[in-house]
Design a protein around this motif. Structure first.
Motif, short mmCIF file in Angstrom:
data_model
loop_
_atom_site.label_atom_id
_atom_site.label_comp_id
_atom_site.label_asym_id
_atom_site.label_seq_id
_atom_site.Cartn_x
_atom_site.Cartn_y
_atom_site.Cartn_z
N THR A 182 0.84 -1.21 0.00
CA THR A 182 0.00 0.00 0.00
C THR A 182 0.87 1.25 0.00
O THR A 182 0.57 2.23 -0.70
CB THR A 182 -0.95 -0.01 1.22
OG1 THR A 182 -1.77 -1.17 1.14
CG2 THR A 182 -1.82 1.22 1.25
N VAL A 203 -6.69 2.51 -3.94
CA VAL A 203 -5.73 1.61 -3.29
C VAL A 203 -6.37 0.26 -2.99
O VAL A 203 -5.77 -0.80 -3.25
CB VAL A 203 -5.14 2.26 -2.01
CG1 VAL A 203 -4.44 1.24 -1.14
CG2 VAL A 203 -4.20 3.38 -2.39
N VAL A 256 -5.03 -3.42 -4.33
CA VAL A 256 -4.74 -4.54 -3.43
C VAL A 256 -5.58 -5.75 -3.84
O VAL A 256 -5.07 -6.87 -3.93
CB VAL A 256 -4.97 -4.14 -1.96
CG1 VAL A 256 -4.93 -5.37 -1.04
CG2 VAL A 256 -3.95 -3.10 -1.51
#
Length: 156
Positions: free
Chosen positions: A25, A38, A42
């Motif tokens: 991250t 983000v 992921v």
């Protein structure tokens, strides 16, 4: 050896440490990925890792990345910008987070522009393309009073 940085090849991808995902991250944020995306990066990275459940991430090769990108590129519901996001997420994983030597020679640019520059009938883009010209002609003819469409089979 620190236990939290290791994982047996048989463990699922989701068992990577919390620290691993925090570091990943961090790399996303350093690459100016907006906080609202983000989570998606992921997720896309976890999907990539899960695609090869028997292989430790550090043993992955350029061929595996190409295999995965070819597979994902053919998904019907995936838009071109989403495919670009997948490519970018995997690039950040291998180039920055894992610093794999092969990743710096990998043609990320090709894959980044892959969905944008292909012909409409290419297998990875055809999912978004439907040739409606024939459909439009039939619709026009069928909506014209007194005209019907006949198949060449009707003439036999």
């Amino acid at each position: 050896m620190d236990k939290k940085h290791t994982r047996s090849p048989a463990e699922p991808a989701t068992t990577y440490s919390h620290e691993f995902w925090e570091n990943y991250t961090h790399f996303l944020v350093k690459q100016s990925i907006s906080q609202k995306y983000v989570t998606w990066y992921v997720l896309r990275t976890k999907q990539y890792i899960a695609y090869f459940p028997d292989d430790h991430i550090r043993t992955h090769t350029a061929q595996q990345v190409e295999e995965y990108l070819n597979k994902v590129g053919r998904e019907v519901n995936l838009k071109a910008w989403q495919f670009g996001q997948v490519v970018d997420a995997i690039r950040i994983l291998f180039c920055l987070a894992l610093k794999q030597s092969w990743a710096h020679d990998f043609d990320w640019e090709y894959w980044s522009t892959f969905a944008k520059k292909l012909e409409a009938d290419h297998a990875t883009v055809a999912r978004d393309y439907t040739d409606v010209s024939t459909t439009m002609i039939y619709t026009h003819v069928l909506n014209t009073p007194g005209i019907s469409v006949r198949s060449s089979a009707d003439m036999i």
